[in-house]
Design an enzyme around this catalytic site. Structure first.
Site, PDB file in Angstrom:
ATOM      1  N   SER A 543      92.459  40.309 -49.717  1.00  0.00           N
ATOM      2  CA  SER A 543      93.265  39.263 -50.330  1.00  0.00           C
ATOM      3  C   SER A 543      94.389  39.901 -51.158  1.00  0.00           C
ATOM      4  O   SER A 543      95.220  40.624 -50.616  1.00  0.00           O
ATOM      5  CB  SER A 543      92.373  38.338 -51.158  1.00  0.00           C
ATOM      6  OG  SER A 543      93.041  37.151 -51.490  1.00  0.00           O
ATOM      7  N   ASP A 630      92.045  30.046 -42.821  1.00  0.00           N
ATOM      8  CA  ASP A 630      92.174  30.477 -44.213  1.00  0.00           C
ATOM      9  C   ASP A 630      93.273  29.679 -44.931  1.00  0.00           C
ATOM     10  O   ASP A 630      94.439  29.763 -44.557  1.00  0.00           O
ATOM     11  CB  ASP A 630      92.514  31.970 -44.241  1.00  0.00           C
ATOM     12  CG  ASP A 630      92.420  32.574 -45.639  1.00  0.00           C
ATOM     13  OD1 ASP A 630      92.442  31.825 -46.627  1.00  0.00           O
ATOM     14  OD2 ASP A 630      92.331  33.816 -45.725  1.00  0.00           O
ATOM     15  N   HIS A 666      88.958  32.154 -45.564  1.00  0.00           N
ATOM     16  CA  HIS A 666      89.256  33.293 -46.427  1.00  0.00           C
ATOM     17  C   HIS A 666      88.061  34.213 -46.634  1.00  0.00           C
ATOM     18  O   HIS A 666      88.221  35.423 -46.761  1.00  0.00           O
ATOM     19  CB  HIS A 666      89.737  32.775 -47.785  1.00  0.00           C
ATOM     20  CG  HIS A 666      90.376  33.811 -48.651  1.00  0.00           C
ATOM     21  ND1 HIS A 666      91.563  34.430 -48.334  1.00  0.00           N
ATOM     22  CD2 HIS A 666      89.993  34.350 -49.844  1.00  0.00           C
ATOM     23  CE1 HIS A 666      91.895  35.287 -49.276  1.00  0.00           C
ATOM     24  NE2 HIS A 666      90.956  35.263 -50.200  1.00  0.00           N
TER      25      HIS A 666
END
Length: 716
Positions: A543, A630, A666
């Site tokens: 991320s 995501d 995600h």
């Protein structure tokens, strides 16, 4: 066997019209359109190429089986008390998901028969993805509200279960966010919904049995920088509606006994000031960053019958003053003591404060790096506070800390199978020196017998954003690296919250590049101190950590490391921050900056990984991972970076692969076994490119023996 040919994403002319003149060519902008069949075709081709070029199936299977040898697959968590029941969770060998259970507390101190509150395996039946986003048992213990996400986009379906009959009630609400709270009488359920940008912005109340069209909108937040969350005070008196941006907060409260009343603002938002509230007896406890107290101070003021947000803090007394070296994290009031969690020297500490005398006693842990938090504290009258603890070498452990004297009682340490012996490992904390002289902590774990001559392989993790600390926690799968002689290290770079708010602010907005130079300094330090060398060092970021390693990769290429794993990486930074139609972009402006302002535009452009790929740079081996659904970091960010790097003149000299999970978001796969399979791909990639022989299944068997000694093989 012929060498597989990597996919070549078509180049379609596109120029971003940037706000300050000029434009940026983006031939892979078209990858944003998931309705275009060519997008899915390209992602699937990359997945096939990854499989073909790595030839990793058998190695991944062996790693997966090795992971399982350390895991107690059928297990149970220590029960905790809430009302008349003791709650706990179970896992069962072969089942992907958690089973939530409880037993009634009987008058003689014994416990009744097990009741299954919620079996997530049943919810997941027929679905490839299933994630329990939130759940809340009502105050009487007779009802359960729960929210489930079935494809990874974090839009949940809300249902209510009658725990006495086990039946689902007809109440069903779609597209809800995280956050559920009950009224005291079990009649009303509070929940949140999101706007087009996935921002939780509306609070609703639902009366059981009524049509959802009759649900009342209790509060709406119009400022797109702010999002809502739900909580309740420790004693259950008040439901709290928290309204937060990245730098500012405001809290509203309403009595849990009066669900039809309107929330009252505690004190009005002030730009740059964050606060949170709790109550103890007839007083409010307030953690606030007001008056430039960036690491927070703790105040106390009376609960008034007529609340005035303008004057509520006027009579407040300071219980714990601001300290630049100590970040106050949370306050949890019990009837007899108030528990304060804080972070000092990069480590979480717990203080027990007497609300009458204000005397504090510290609960300490001896290890050099660890993770510590409060969990499952649901009883205001309890005489213990429950803690969760782990470290690089200490498995997840549940402690009860006696409030009266601070004594710790180990309730349970999670079993680690396969002959795990923590005495074989060393946990260390060292410091690198950044370009500006700042000392940057590094936490690491390695085997005692790993060589200290620069020949050992090493993986360096980093994150450095949102003020989130990166604590040294336990991971049983990590020992598939460590037991092969791989040192595992974490760089606590600026931008994270490891050393408090000042540390965070030194690595965000126009200071973001400090995160990158800190990380480079950590890699250099590990090589200088002979923990490893650049050819045998890998870096890992997920991320915002993917942005970190992506930016660093552009800055130094393979000078300090040979291998990169970037999981759901935020690498198309500038284009994403300019597109306010995307989920969460406006909220993110207080973290990264608003590129509609020229200073921020130029600064973000100078480090955005996708925009700074250089033909002159020598790039390391790279594994990119994304999730098609995501909502936080869109699948096209790693896909676009991969496509652009494929055009690099030296691309054939390095492994470059992209793997997209076509049915998740995600956080990757939802089932615990599927998560391990995702880890296996990453670990294989790391081992292969660090020159450590990955495991292979023994002939005619489905399992692989765990490693017994470190490897010093040269890199491949």
């Amino acid at each position: 066997m012929a060498t597989p040919t990597p996919p070549a994403a078509p180049r379609r002319p596109f120029v971003h019209e940037d706000p300050f003149g000029g434009g940026r060519s983006d031939p892979f902008h078209w990858l944003k359109d998931r309705e275009d069949p060519a997008v899915i075709e390209y992602l699937e081709a990359e997945n096939e190429y990854t499989e073909a070029v790595l030839q990793s199936e058998q190695h991944e299977k062996a790693l997966y089986e090795e992971f399982l040898t350390r895991i107690q697959e059928t297990d149970e968590t220590p029960p905790y008390r809430k009302g008349d029941y003791m709650y706990y969770t179970r896992t069962v060998t072969g089942l992907q998901y958690t089973i939530y259970c409880r037993r009634r507390r009987l008058p003689d101190g014994e416990e009744g028969e097990e009741e299954v509150v919620l079996d997530v395996n049943e919810l997941a039946d027929g679905f490839e993805y299933c994630n329990l986003g939130d759940m809340a048992v009502s105050h009487t213990g007779m009802l359960l509200a729960f929210a489930v996400d079935y494809d990874g986009d974090e839009k949940h379906v809300l249902r209510v279960k009658d725990l006495s009959s086990g039946e689902l009630l007809p109440d069903l609400i779609s597209d809800v966010s995280y956050g559920l709270e009950w009224s005291q009488d079990d009649t009303t359920l509070f929940y949140l919904t999101m706007d087009h940008a996935m921002r939780p912005y509306r609070l609703h109340s639902h009366v059981l049995g009524q049509e959802t069209s009759a649900d009342r909108m209790v509060l709406e937040e119009e400022d797109e920088r702010f999002f809502l969350s739900l909580d309740s005070t420790m004693d259950g008196r008040f439901i709290l509606v928290c309204v937060d941006s990245q730098i500012t907060s405001e809290v509203h409260f309403l009595p849990a006994t009066a669900p039809h009343s309107l929330p009252v603002c505690f004190t009005r938002r002030e730009e740059g000031v964050e606060y949170e509230i709790e109550c103890h007896r007839d007083q409010w406890y307030v953690l606030t960053s007001a008056d430039e107290c960036k690491n927070f101070k703790l105040l106390r003021c009376p609960i008034m019958a007529e609340h005035d947000p303008e004057t509520v803090l006027a009579p407040a007394e300071v219980l714990i003053a601001h300290d630049r070296a100590v970040k106050l994290r949370s306050v949890t009031p019990f009837e007899s003591k108030v528990v304060v969690a804080k972070r000092e020297h990069g480590l979480v500490q717990i203080s027990l404060m007497d609300p009458a005398t204000l005397e504090c006693s510290l609960v300490s842990f001896p290890e050099a790096a660890y993770e510590l938090s409060l969990i499952h504290n649901r009883e205001y009258s309890a005489d213990v506070v429950r803690l969760f603890y782990s470290s690089f070498t200490t498995p997840p452990s549940t402690f009860d800390c006696t409030l009266a004297d601070g004594r710790l009682h180990l309730v349970k340490e999670r079993a680690v199978l396969g002959g795990y012996d923590r005495s074989l490992y060393s946990v260390e904390r060292i410091h690198a020196t950044a370009d500006d002289g700042t000392r940057v902590p590094i936490s690491l774990v390695r085997r005692h017998d790993s060589p200290m001559d620069g020949s050992a392989p090493l993986v360096l993790w980093g994150y450095g954003a949102y003020g989130c600390p990166y604590d040294g926690d336990f991971s049983s799968v990590r020992f598939s690296l460590v037991d092969r002689g791989v040192t595992c290290a974490v760089a606590h770079v600026r931008g994270g919250g490891d050393l408090g708010r000042y540390w965070y602010e030194a690595g965000k907005l126009l200071n973001k590049k400090n995160s990158f130079t800190d990380f480079i300094a950590c890699a250099k330090k590990l090589a200088e101190d002979k923990y490893s060398n650049p050819k045998r060092m890998a870096v890992y970021g997920a991320s915002a950590g993917g942005l970190l390693v992506g930016a660093v990769m552009n800055m130094v290429g393979d000078t300090y490391f040979s291998t990169v794993v970037a999981r759901v990486p935020f690498v198309d930074t500038l284009s994403t921050m300019l597109d306010t139609s995307l989920p969460l972009t406006v909220i993110e402006q207080e973290e990264w900056g608003h590129p509609e302002e020229q200073e921020y535009f130029e600064y973000i452009l100078s480090y955005s990984p996708y925009d700074n790929v250089s033909d002159e740079q020598q790039y390391p081996h790279l594994l990119l991972k994304g999730g098609l659904n995501d909502p936080r970091v869109s699948y096209w960010e790693p896909a676009k970076l991969c496509a652009r790097l494929r055009l690099h003149p030296r691309a054939p000299l390095r492994t470059l692969v992209l793997h997209t999970n076509m049915g998740a978001g995600h956080f990757g796969a939802s089932g615990r076994y599927e998560e391990l399979k995702e880890d296996a791909l990453e670990f294989f990639f790391l081992l292969k490119h660090l020159g450590v022989p990955p495991p292979v299944p023994p002939p005619d068997t489905d399992t692989a023996a765990a490693p017994t000694s470190p490897s010093s093989s040269p890199p491949s």
